[in-house]
Motif scaffolding. Structure first.
Motif, mmCIF file in Angstrom:
data_model
loop_
_atom_site.group_PDB
_atom_site.id
_atom_site.type_symbol
_atom_site.label_atom_id
_atom_site.label_comp_id
_atom_site.label_asym_id
_atom_site.label_seq_id
_atom_site.Cartn_x
_atom_site.Cartn_y
_atom_site.Cartn_z
ATOM 1 N N SER A 48 1.881 -0.986 9.538
ATOM 2 C CA SER A 48 1.488 -1.904 8.470
ATOM 3 C C SER A 48 0.017 -2.204 8.648
ATOM 4 O O SER A 48 -0.425 -2.605 9.721
ATOM 5 C CB SER A 48 2.336 -3.172 8.496
ATOM 6 N N ILE A 49 -0.773 -1.951 7.628
ATOM 7 C CA ILE A 49 -2.205 -2.234 7.696
ATOM 8 C C ILE A 49 -2.610 -3.015 6.459
ATOM 9 O O ILE A 49 -1.892 -3.022 5.451
ATOM 10 C CB ILE A 49 -3.049 -0.941 7.801
ATOM 11 N N GLY A 124 2.739 -9.901 1.685
ATOM 12 C CA GLY A 124 1.689 -10.408 2.555
ATOM 13 C C GLY A 124 0.373 -9.662 2.448
ATOM 14 O O GLY A 124 -0.509 -9.843 3.284
ATOM 15 N N GLY A 125 0.267 -8.784 1.472
ATOM 16 C CA GLY A 125 -0.967 -8.030 1.335
ATOM 17 C C GLY A 125 -1.100 -6.903 2.324
ATOM 18 O O GLY A 125 -2.192 -6.422 2.610
ATOM 19 N N LYS A 126 0.017 -6.479 2.885
ATOM 20 C CA LYS A 126 -0.019 -5.375 3.843
ATOM 21 C C LYS A 126 0.571 -4.127 3.185
ATOM 22 O O LYS A 126 1.434 -4.222 2.310
ATOM 23 C CB LYS A 126 0.841 -5.721 5.066
ATOM 24 N N LEU A 127 0.127 -2.972 3.653
ATOM 25 C CA LEU A 127 0.720 -1.724 3.188
ATOM 26 C C LEU A 127 1.828 -1.328 4.144
ATOM 27 O O LEU A 127 1.623 -1.255 5.353
ATOM 28 C CB LEU A 127 -0.326 -0.612 3.146
ATOM 29 N N LYS A 128 3.012 -1.112 3.602
ATOM 30 C CA LYS A 128 4.115 -0.631 4.434
ATOM 31 C C LYS A 128 4.379 0.825 4.079
ATOM 32 O O LYS A 128 4.315 1.211 2.909
ATOM 33 C CB LYS A 128 5.391 -1.437 4.159
ATOM 34 N N VAL A 129 4.659 1.615 5.103
ATOM 35 C CA VAL A 129 4.925 3.030 4.849
ATOM 36 C C VAL A 129 6.389 3.310 5.158
ATOM 37 O O VAL A 129 6.920 2.868 6.169
ATOM 38 C CB VAL A 129 4.029 3.928 5.720
#
Lengths: 188, 140, 164, 81, 503
Positions: A48-49, A124-129
């Motif tokens: 997560s970034i 939360g404004g995170k990128l999940k892969v």
């Protein structure tokens, strides 16, 4: 003799232990019927970034270098025989929920893009892969690749045909075993 | 507490019932003295595991109520347009294998049971052990 | 006990025998439909089992001797092997040998037919017909053979006493 | 899947499983096992696992029961104790 | 010439096809069964040599069955560990096949010959299949193939073997069910069945209870299959009453395949991090192994039946392998002692069982007390037994000595000195029961006069495999001590993420 009287006790103890184990584990089993659980659709990858600025590049059809390295760190690389995200090897489709990353297949007889990763921006404004799970691939491609409408048939006799072969071997073994144990004639 | 029950007992009732059946079968397999009864217990035990797998594959239980309806994994364009989802075919494939394997194990077990009955004239484990002891005594 | 002795069979109900005679062809037809029809549920296992069930019904209604007349055990052994040969031998070796070692085991795209009618169609044809029939034949023969062996007891009497 | 039907079937399955292992009559136990397998097949069909249900109905409820009764016809019917 | 990538699948598939051929050919001519089986296993063995060479020189073989890439389909992965175990298993199967010719004629009813060889070939198929596969569910199916064949083959001896086989069936079925349940839990949280893929996905889920429970289930299930101490109850009976050649192949090849499965799951799927950080599994395994070593040896002393004694000795030796597994995480030697003992135990126990079954074949001697003065009547068989027993005790430079040496190194390296005491104590017990047998065979004099003693050894086809194994016990021991196969051990250890071996 004593051993036999022990058996129900052993059985009860093992049943209680196993029952306790099952009660303990229930919290972490994915809810049944969840269409997005790992076996059914999305396998979450431990990535997560921050999404800032990256969404734009995903919209433009390019996976950011940061994501690429994160995915390679997990081990999804060419050396591990998993498709890597090289230039020209993938393309990105934008959907309502996120971005589908399509990768050219490596199967010799069916080159063509297939869904592999799914990238999503969470609250939360995170990128999940995520990686797509096995059935998604089967559902998408079974018509195209085998022209069979029934996915269980195609899965049984094509995608996992090797299992089925040995399972036939199991039943063959059982038949031969029963012949050996019970048949008393000269002829087979 | 109520939330926990809702999340882990109500939503996963398949899992709980699979556990109950599984433990019943395991108890019968280990504790029963009759050889055929042991095989019956074994079959129950295996079937409960299959129930666990098949429950994993389903789509549209309580958690997805009203949103998703599962449909059998056979290509059905009209159903997809109406918002149905295919259930996961992979556990089905695995369990087809599992069922046949379990039937094969049962068959071999039954053949052994028949041979044991011909040999010892009983199906009770205790009787068989008594007779084996007798043979041992005569042997030495 | 009862399934194997000639006397009991004659005493059996006429109704069961007549119904069995009526039903068995339909059961077998249904088994073949389940085995080969690719549209709905079903496949080799189910079809093979249904076919095996028809022979089991035959044995239940008419006794083991009639069953062995209709489905001799020699055939059973051949069928069992044949099904697996179809699957493992022909399917596998065709793939490897015809592609000169380039294709994987059980990769049906590599069989020569694929060049004429196209890969997916070959896969579908091969999986839907030949592989399923191979599975079905093996499953049927194996189950029938297991059932015959579990039912029969008269053999030791015929040969004059059990061995051992 | 339809939850009330599912729950009712699963309840019967548990009851039948327990009955199958407690009864002393092995023939009854086998018939109960057959019923158990058949109900299980119903549950699976109702969970959209059509092929698994079909197979269980054919193999679990059909052929295995036939095997068990065939084996029982050559052995003893009653469990001791 | 086929490319070498095709070989792993051919090892298994040709074996299966050969089993079918044996059934049909045996219908026409019973004699042909043995030769087809022997030819197939020889062919498999040659293929396995090529596989090992290719793995060591070129690298791991990845093979996608049906052309489908890993998570979608089934994958065969052959790395150094697979190739090493595969070659051991097929070598022992080959010797067992040679051994089977006369012993089967003697023990098995002639009517059952065809089915016996068919099942024998299926057993080899299953064992080889378990070793090359890279998919957890495929491993389950192949375990079932070899287990079912084993149940029936054990029961082929009739009499007491039936009950032993039934117990094995119930225990084995429960074990395999546990394994299946473990896979189910893993699948429910990772959504994959491929070992390599699961290895990559699991680190994020180590804290997940489902993963931990899955680990426990798989461990219990496979422990039943390998007869690790508290779950060994099926094993002594099964080994004692089975036909000779089946005892040989089950105690060597099949037990090794199960242990391979266990090692593969522990180190390749769950990795070292999991068993060190999230559960004190390594310590538990070492302690259970230590108990098994003592317990098996003590029970072996109490036995009068030679095969039963060897069966209990097997439990002790499985303990040695598991001790190596348990210590592997905390030493720089890694799995080397365990891997060594997989080969060493296969050689020694194969030879011992072959000799014990030779006594039964020739003179129907099952009881240790009846073996008086046997060394003069059956010199070659007894010599093979002597060499293997010396090796088992740990006579340098035999393989048993090498195992013990390396286990002691590992225990010293790990700082767990208690296990050194356990090894010494277990060796002492081993000396007691093996010396007992050797003393009866070699030193005690028969009461009959010297004239009546005639040399009447078992047939050549039964003596030579035993002697080959006995001599190999010492040759392989020297090779281990020189350190020639250490690159192979390093390759396996580094493949599993364990410490690098020091010479």
């Amino acid at each position: 003799m004593k051993k036999l009287h022990l058996l129900p006790t052993v059985a009860l103890i093992s049943v209680i232990l196993l029952g306790a184990m099952f009660v303990w584990v229930v919290e972490d089993i994915p809810a049944f019927g969840d269409p997005n659980s790992p076996p059914n659709r999305y396998v979450p990858l431990p990535i997560s970034i921050d999404a800032e600025g990256l969404a734009g590049s995903l919209d433009a059809g390019v996976v950011p270098a940061e994501l690429k390295t994160k995915i390679a760190e997990i081990g999804y690389t060419r050396e591990n025989h998993f498709p890597s995200l090289e230039e020209g090897n993938y393309k990105i489709d934008k959907t309502e929920e996120g971005w589908d990353v399509l990768i050219m297949k490596e199967e010799k007889y069916y080159p063509g893009p297939e869904k592999w990763y799914f990238i999503k921006e969470d609250s939360g404004g995170k990128l999940k892969v995520y990686r797509y799970s096995i059935p998604v691939r089967w559902q998408d491609k079974t018509e195209e690749e085998t022209e069979l409408p029934n996915m269980v048939t195609s899965g049984l006799a094509d995608y996992r045909s090797y299992d089925t072969m040995y399972e036939e071997a199991v039943i063959f073994t059982a038949a031969i075993s029963v012949i050996m144990l019970l048949r008393r004639r000269e002829k087979l | 507490m109520i939330e926990w029950i809702a999340q882990h007992i109500v939503a996963k009732y398949n899992f709980w019932i699979a556990i109950v059946i599984m433990l019943t079968g395991l108890y019968a397999t280990v504790a029963k003295g009759n050889l055929l009864k042991k095989l019956i217990g074994l079959t129950i035990f295996q079937t409960a595991i299959f129930l666990f797998y098949v429950s994993l594959s389903d789509v549209g239980t309580l958690s997805g109520l009203g949103l998703h309806y599962g449909t059998a994994p056979i290509v059905w364009e009209e159903g997809i347009h109406r918002g149905y989802m295919y259930v996961n075919p992979l556990p089905h494939v695995l369990m087809l294998t599992g069922i046949v394997v379990s039937a094969a194990t049962t068959a071999v077990g039954l053949a052994l049971v028949v041979r044991l009955y011909e040999e010892y004239g009983t199906l009770e484990e205790e009787r068989i052990m008594e007779k084996e002891m007798e043979i041992d005594k005569r042997g030495t | 006990m009862s399934l194997s002795t000639e006397k009991r069979i004659q005493e059996r109900d006429v109704v069961i025998q007549t119904i069995a005679k009526l039903m068995i062809p339909f059961i077998q037809l249904f088994g073949l439909y389940v085995m080969i029809g690719t549209e709905g549920a079903g496949g080799g296992f189910q079809g093979g089992t249904v076919l095996a069930a028809s022979f089991i019904l035959l044995v239940v209604a008419f006794g083991i001797d009639k069953g062995r007349m209709k489905m001799p055990e020699g055939w059973n052994a051949v069928f069992k092997s044949l099904g697996l040969y179809l699957y493992a031998g022909v399917g596998g070796l065709l793939c490897i040998i015809f592609s000169l070692g380039k294709a994987e085991y059980l990769n049906y795209c590599a069989i020569p037919l694929a060049k004429i009618i196209g890969g997916p169609a070959t896969r579908g044809f091969w999986v839907g017909n030949i592989v399923e029939v191979g599975i079905g034949v093996t499953v049927m023969a194996a189950f029938v053979s297991i059932f015959y062996d579990l039912v029969r007891k008269e053999e030791s009497v015929e040969e004059g006493g059990a061995e051992e | 899947m339809i939850i009330p039907i599912d729950l009712a079937l699963l309840f019967f399955i548990v009851v039948i499983a327990i009955a199958a292992i407690t009864t002393k009559d092995l023939l009854a136990a086998i018939v109960l096992l057959s019923a158990y397998s058949f109900l299980m097949a119903c549950v699976w069909v109702e969970m959209n696992a059509v092929d698994v249900g079909f197979t269980e109905a054919a193999i679990g409820a059909g052929v295995t029961t036939a095997f068990m009764i065939a084996a029982l016809s050559r052995t003893a019917r009653w469990e001791e104790k | 010439m086929l490319p070498i990538e095709q070989f792993p699948v051919l090892v298994v598939a040709i074996s299966l096809l050969s089993a079918l051929t044996i059934l049909l050919a045996g219908w026409l001519n019973k004699k042909s069964c043995f030769y087809i089986s022997l030819a197939t296993i020889t062919f498999q063995f040659i293929l396995s040599i090529f596989i090992l060479r290719h793995v060591l020189t070129v690298g791991t073989i990845h093979y996608w069955l049906g052309g489908w890439r890993p998570p979608w389909g089934i994958e065969y992965v052959v790395d150094a560990l697979n190739a090493y175990v595969l070659i051991i298993i097929l070598f022992l199967s080959l010797l067992a096949a040679i051994y089977s010719k006369r012993s089967v004629e003697h023990e098995i009813d002639e009517k059952k010959l065809v089915t016996f060889y068919t099942l024998f070939q299926l057993l080899v198929t299953g064992i080889a299949g378990v070793v090359v596969t890279g998919d957890l569910f495929n491993m389950y199916v192949l375990l079932e193939v070899c287990s079912l064949a084993a149940y029936a083959l054990i029961a082929a001896a009739g009499g007491r073997a039936l009950k032993a086989s039934y117990n094995y069936l119930v225990m084995g079925a429960i074990g395999v069910c546990f394994y299946l349940l473990g896979i189910g839990f893993l699948y429910s949280v990772t959504g994959t069945l491929n070992m390599g893929d699961m290895r990559l996905l699991l680190p994020a889920l180590y804290g997940n209870k489902a993963v931990q429970v899955a680990f426990v289930f798989i461990l219990i299930g496979l422990s039943i299959k390998c007869a690790i101490f508290p779950l060994h109850t099926w094993q002594p009976d099964a080994y004692t009453y089975a036909p000779s050649v089946i005892t040989v192949i089950i105690s060597t090849a099949m037990a090794k395949a199960s242990i391979y499965a266990l090692i593969r799951v522990i180190f390749s799927v769950f990795t070292v991090d999991f068993i060190t950080l999230f559960a004190p599994i390594a310590d538990i395994i070492s302690w259970v192994a230590a108990i098994a070593m003592i317990f098996g040896s003590i029970l072996a002393i109490a036995q009068f039946n030679l095969k039963r004694m060897l069966a209990y000795s097997s439990i002790a030796n499985i303990g040695y392998i598991m001790l190596g597994v348990g210590l592997s995480t905390s030493t720089t030697l890694g799995l080397t002692p365990a891997l060594m003992h997989i080969l060493n135990h296969a050689l020694m126990k194969g030879c011992l069982f072959m000799a014990a079954c030779g006594f039964i074949y020739k003179a129907d001697l099952r009881d240790i007390r009846d073996l008086v003065g046997l060394a003069r009547r059956m010199p070659y068989t007894c010599f093979a037994f002597l060499l293997a027993a010396l090796s088992m005790i740990g006579f340098p430079p035999s393989v048993g000595f090498v195992t013990k040496l390396y286990l002691i190194f590992a225990a010293l390296d790990a700082g767990k000195y208690i296990f050194i005491a356990v090894i010494f104590f277990s060796t002492l017990l081993m000396i007691v029961y093996f010396w007992h047998v050797i003393e009866i065979m070699y030193i005690r004099v028969e009461e009959k006069g010297e004239k009546e003693i005639k040399v009447a050894d078992a047939p050549m086809s039964m003596v030579i495999p035993g002697l080959v194994l006995a001599v190999l016990c010492f040759i392989v021991g020297i090779i281990w001590l020189i350190g020639t196969p250490m690159p192979l051990m390093d390759a396996i250890n580094s493949g599993l993420g364990l410490g690098v071996a020091v010479p």
